[in-house]
Design an enzyme around this catalytic site. Structure first.
Site, short mmCIF file in Angstrom:
data_model
loop_
_atom_site.label_atom_id
_atom_site.label_comp_id
_atom_site.label_asym_id
_atom_site.label_seq_id
_atom_site.Cartn_x
_atom_site.Cartn_y
_atom_site.Cartn_z
N GLU A 1 7.12 -15.03 -11.30
CA GLU A 1 6.47 -13.83 -10.79
C GLU A 1 5.98 -12.90 -11.90
O GLU A 1 4.99 -12.21 -11.71
CB GLU A 1 7.32 -13.08 -9.75
CG GLU A 1 8.62 -12.52 -10.20
CD GLU A 1 9.45 -11.91 -9.05
OE1 GLU A 1 8.93 -11.66 -7.96
OE2 GLU A 1 10.64 -11.68 -9.29
N HIS B 1 15.75 -36.80 -8.07
CA HIS B 1 14.98 -37.17 -6.89
C HIS B 1 13.54 -36.62 -6.96
O HIS B 1 12.93 -36.38 -5.93
CB HIS B 1 15.68 -36.67 -5.63
CG HIS B 1 17.04 -37.27 -5.46
ND1 HIS B 1 17.22 -38.60 -5.13
CD2 HIS B 1 18.28 -36.74 -5.62
CE1 HIS B 1 18.52 -38.85 -5.07
NE2 HIS B 1 19.18 -37.75 -5.37
N CYS C 1 0.84 -1.18 0.00
CA CYS C 1 0.00 0.00 0.00
C CYS C 1 0.88 1.24 0.00
O CYS C 1 1.88 1.30 0.72
CB CYS C 1 -0.95 0.09 1.19
SG CYS C 1 -2.12 -1.26 1.25
N LYS D 1 6.15 -4.49 -4.29
CA LYS D 1 7.60 -4.39 -4.18
C LYS D 1 8.07 -4.32 -2.74
O LYS D 1 9.14 -4.78 -2.39
CB LYS D 1 8.04 -3.13 -4.94
CG LYS D 1 9.53 -2.94 -4.96
CD LYS D 1 10.06 -2.94 -6.36
CE LYS D 1 11.54 -3.11 -6.42
NZ LYS D 1 11.93 -4.48 -6.75
N TRP E 1 -2.72 -2.65 -1.72
CA TRP E 1 -2.44 -4.08 -1.88
C TRP E 1 -3.32 -4.76 -0.84
O TRP E 1 -3.10 -4.62 0.36
CB TRP E 1 -0.96 -4.36 -1.63
CG TRP E 1 -0.57 -5.78 -1.94
CD1 TRP E 1 -0.19 -6.28 -3.14
CD2 TRP E 1 -0.51 -6.87 -1.00
NE1 TRP E 1 0.09 -7.62 -3.03
CE2 TRP E 1 -0.10 -8.02 -1.73
CE3 TRP E 1 -0.77 -7.01 0.35
CZ2 TRP E 1 0.07 -9.26 -1.14
CZ3 TRP E 1 -0.61 -8.26 0.95
CH2 TRP E 1 -0.18 -9.37 0.20
N ARG F 1 3.88 -0.29 -4.79
CA ARG F 1 3.58 -0.86 -3.48
C ARG F 1 2.24 -1.60 -3.45
O ARG F 1 1.86 -2.17 -2.42
CB ARG F 1 3.53 0.26 -2.43
CG ARG F 1 4.82 1.05 -2.36
CD ARG F 1 4.71 2.15 -1.33
NE ARG F 1 4.61 1.61 0.00
CZ ARG F 1 5.63 1.31 0.77
NH1 ARG F 1 6.84 1.51 0.35
NH2 ARG F 1 5.44 0.82 1.97
N ASN G 1 -1.57 1.95 5.56
CA ASN G 1 -0.71 0.87 5.05
C ASN G 1 -0.34 0.01 6.25
O ASN G 1 0.21 0.52 7.22
CB ASN G 1 0.53 1.51 4.40
CG ASN G 1 1.69 0.54 4.24
OD1 ASN G 1 2.84 0.94 4.32
ND2 ASN G 1 1.41 -0.71 4.03
N GLY G 2 -0.68 -1.28 6.19
CA GLY G 2 -0.34 -2.17 7.31
C GLY G 2 -1.51 -3.07 7.63
O GLY G 2 -2.41 -3.25 6.81
N LYS H 1 12.01 -15.33 -11.11
CA LYS H 1 11.77 -14.26 -12.09
C LYS H 1 10.69 -14.69 -13.06
O LYS H 1 9.79 -13.92 -13.38
CB LYS H 1 13.03 -13.91 -12.90
CG LYS H 1 14.12 -13.13 -12.19
CD LYS H 1 13.80 -11.69 -11.92
CE LYS H 1 13.08 -11.47 -10.63
NZ LYS H 1 13.72 -11.47 -9.40
N GLU I 1 16.64 -18.13 -8.44
CA GLU I 1 16.30 -16.76 -8.81
C GLU I 1 15.71 -16.71 -10.23
O GLU I 1 14.74 -15.99 -10.48
CB GLU I 1 17.54 -15.87 -8.67
CG GLU I 1 17.39 -14.42 -9.13
CD GLU I 1 16.33 -13.61 -8.39
OE1 GLU I 1 15.78 -14.09 -7.38
OE2 GLU I 1 16.01 -12.50 -8.85
C1 G6P Z 1 8.90 -8.68 -2.54
C2 G6P Z 1 9.48 -8.17 -3.84
C3 G6P Z 1 10.76 -8.93 -4.17
C4 G6P Z 1 11.74 -8.82 -3.02
C5 G6P Z 1 11.12 -9.26 -1.70
C6 G6P Z 1 12.03 -8.91 -0.53
O1 G6P Z 1 8.47 -9.98 -2.68
O2 G6P Z 1 8.53 -8.33 -4.88
O3 G6P Z 1 11.33 -8.38 -5.34
O4 G6P Z 1 12.86 -9.62 -3.29
O5 G6P Z 1 9.88 -8.60 -1.49
O6 G6P Z 1 12.11 -7.52 -0.45
P1 G6P Z 1 13.33 -6.71 0.11
O7 G6P Z 1 12.96 -5.27 -0.14
O8 G6P Z 1 13.42 -7.02 1.57
O9 G6P Z 1 14.56 -7.12 -0.62
#
Ligand code: G6P
Length: 614
Positions: A494, A510, A2, A609, A75, A27, A101-102, A491, A487
């Site tokens: 997501e 396995h 948010c 994010k 969000w 956000r 937000n929260g 990517k 990773e």
């Molecule tokens: C969210 C974001 C990711 C990020 C993760 C951790 O899931 O979409 O891109 O890696 O949070 O966030 P941080 O800001 O703690 O790296």
């Protein structure tokens, strides 16, 4: 999660708030809303993106007016994304509006008590409960609004950054925070509150970062007061931000994600600036050097993070163990915080976070600190909560990362962790001078090598077009490149919504091997010299089951290029540094696949994010 932005000043607030909401949209983008005060309190809110709100206001031919206002991009936590669950929410008498937000964890108990007192609710949110609570407390104790907000927050359990507007006080906005970020911007005759500085920077670079339990009242004439819930006045320092507006724009790229992928030669270089000099033979980090005696004597390193930052931490495990010979544990911050972890005073705790605001990482740090450990932050956002609560740390200096899928922050985290491992390994005498020098030299070549990989974009786009219709994908890697496989899979899932899993290559037999057929793309990071033959065998096993192999190989590779269906060449580099290169084609591959599938690359569904709720 948010985004919040509020304004009080002399200008029309609506365009300014909408512009700010666009910068906050990373956000959350389930709904957007604005409240304006111009004698009357007007609320405009709509499910969907900020653009949907703007269209709604345009089509309704209302002229939003008022020089005090606030906006929210959501969000969803409590209540589905819908118009009625959108913020701002209002009190029963319609005088108060609130954005949040929260999460208010005890909202159900509070709501029941308020219903008993005759309150009725229009939404399913925890936020609406809070604005009714403030109204109730104000009425019951006959308090000025600032005091009513404070008294209400005393009853709240949970995380919040809020802004409150009151129809009866048209020259005042009130903000408060606990565990969710809130920044106060001080301009010329105008003042701002926002979740981060990005909506503010266009107007002023003077900011105050509010701290937990701070409540701020800002008057139109510029008077402001910050005090905490115990009524203690807090005189926070005004900070001058060094953030440029163009850093928040796409700069000619179609998407922030693509811009951020292409920025990596520069951002990796920036993360090492002043910290590495290969010709003189040193790597040093200011935040570590101040505490190097304590850090060098650590018996154990614990790395804590979430999401992509957790993958960086996993690579950190390989780096610190090989180069500095200190055992490392890598923890999901969300698990660590709830399992009564064993922490010794001589542990060296490293918390990684791009945003510096992730709720679980923040809570895990608090626990480690309570147990007396020394906590080091590796953070991107300057002035963020994690940067402020850690004992020391290093910024990664990647600049604002706006694409929800993290790219440049990941590689900058890696370069900083590599420098830390080299510095510590050298300090502890655990790395030979020759190998130390070799890694320093090779580290300096990384930005140029990343540039070379980016030139393969068209070829990677072609491979994307060949596999874009897959429903599943597997990513395999060994050693330093196992976390890169994780990773790469993250990517892809997501932003393209293709189900993808990362595995250590040898673990494939396995379980995941059962999934392989002619429709399954298998991305293999096959650059490790130390396990080359083993990776060749893994690829053969995939081919024997008709899987589609996309191999990331070194330019001098001879065998894998013959057996893989597709390959992407990357320059050779020492193995501990290889993730800095091997992840780049995986970022581009996901980007193109997502785009070809018509996905919103910068704002993938359901994600945000900055994850400020647990
Ligand atoms: C969210 C974001 C990711 C990020 C993760 C951790 O899931 O979409 O891109 O890696 O949070 O966030 P941080 O800001 O703690 O790296």
């Amino acid at each position: 999660m948010c985004g919040i932005v509020a304004y009080i000043g002399k200008k029309e607030a609506y365009p300014l708030i909408v512009d700010g909401l666009r910068k906050m949209e990373y956000r959350g983008y389930d709904s957007a809303g604005v409240a304006l005060l111009d004698q009357e309190l007007s609320i405009y809110k709509k499910k969907g993106k900020v653009q949907d709100l703007e269209n709604f206001v345009l089509n309704s031919k209302i002229k939003p007016t008022g020089t005090i206002g606030m906006g929210h991009t959501r969000w969803a936590t409590h209540g589905e994304p819908s118009d009625r669950n959108s913020h701002p929410h209002t009190s029963g008498n319609g005088d108060l509006a609130l954005i949040h937000n929260g999460i208010i964890e005890n909202y159900a108990t509070l709501k029941d008590a308020l219903i008993e007192l005759g309150h009725t609710f229009k939404s399913d949110t925890d936020t609406e409960v809070l604005v009714h609570l403030i109204e109730e407390i104000q009425k019951k104790y006959d308090l000025p609004i600032e005091e009513a907000v404070k008294k209400s927050l005393e009853k709240v359990v949970g995380a919040y950054a809020i802004v409150v507007m009151d129809k009866k006080n048209p020259d005042l906005i009130i903000g408060a925070r606990n565990s969710s970020p809130l920044v106060f911007g001080l301009g010329e005759d105008e003042f701002f509150l926002a979740s981060d500085a990005s909506p503010i920077i266009k107007y002023t670079n003077k900011v105050i970062y509010l701290e937990d339990e701070d409540v701020i009242s800002i008057h139109r004439n510029g008077e402001y007061k910050i005090s905490n819930l115990q009524n203690k006045t807090n005189n926070h320092q005004i900070k001058e931000l060094d953030l440029k507006l163009e850093e928040l724009e796409k700069g000619g790229f179609d998407h922030f994600m693509l811009k951020e992928i292409y920025q990596q030669p520069a951002t990796i270089e920036q993360s090492m600036k002043g910290r590495l000099n290969a010709s003189e033979g040193w790597a040093i980090l200011g935040g570590m050097s101040q505490h190097i005696n304590r850090i060098s004597k650590s018996k154990r390193i614990i790395m804590m993070a979430c999401g992509t930052s957790w993958h960086s931490a996993l690579i950190g495990e390989y780096l610190f163990e090989e180069i500095a010979r200190i055992p490392v544990e890598v923890e999901y911050a969300s698990e660590f915080r709830y399992r009564n972890p064993i922490i010794y005073e001589d542990d060296f705790i490293i918390a990684l976070s791009q945003s510096g605001e992730t709720a679980d990482t923040l809570a895990a740090i608090e626990i480690a600190k309570e147990k007396g450990a020394f906590v080091y932050g590796i953070v991107n956002v300057v002035g963020s909560s994690i940067a402020r609560i850690t004992d020391s740390g290093s910024y990664i200096h990647a600049g604002p990362e706006i694409g929800v899928a993290s790219t440049k922050a990941f590689t900058s985290q890696l370069s900083v962790i590599t420098l830390m491992a080299l510095y510590l390994g050298h300090e502890r005498g655990k790395i030979s001078e020759g190998y130390y020098r070799q890694l320093l030299n090779e580290l300096e070549t990384v930005p140029r090598k990343v540039e070379q990989i980016l030139k393969k974009n068209d070829h990677i786009k072609y491979i994307a077009s060949e596999i874009k219709n897959a429903s599943n994908a597997l990513y395999l890697g060994r050693g330093y490149n196992f976390p890169v496989a994780l990773e790469g899979a993250l990517k892809l899932k997501e932003i393209s919504y293709i189900h993808a899993e990362g595995y250590p290559a040898a673990e494939m037999k396995h379980g995941p091997i059962a999934l392989i057929d002619m429709y399954m793309p298998v991305v293999v990071i096959a650059t490790n010299k130390s396990a080359y033959e083993k990776i060749v065998s893994n690829i053969q096993e995939v081919k024997a089951r008709k899987g589609i192999v996309i191999a990331i190989i070194n330019e001098d590779d001879t065998m894998i290029r013959e057996i893989a269906d597709f390959f992407i060449e990357i320059p050779a580099i020492a193995e501990p540094l290889s993730p800095l290169l091997s992840v780049i084609p995986l970022q581009l591959l996901s980007y193109h696949i997502a785009l070809m599938r018509g996905c919103n690359v910068d704002q993938p569904r359901n994600l945000a994010k900055s994850v400020t709720v647990e």
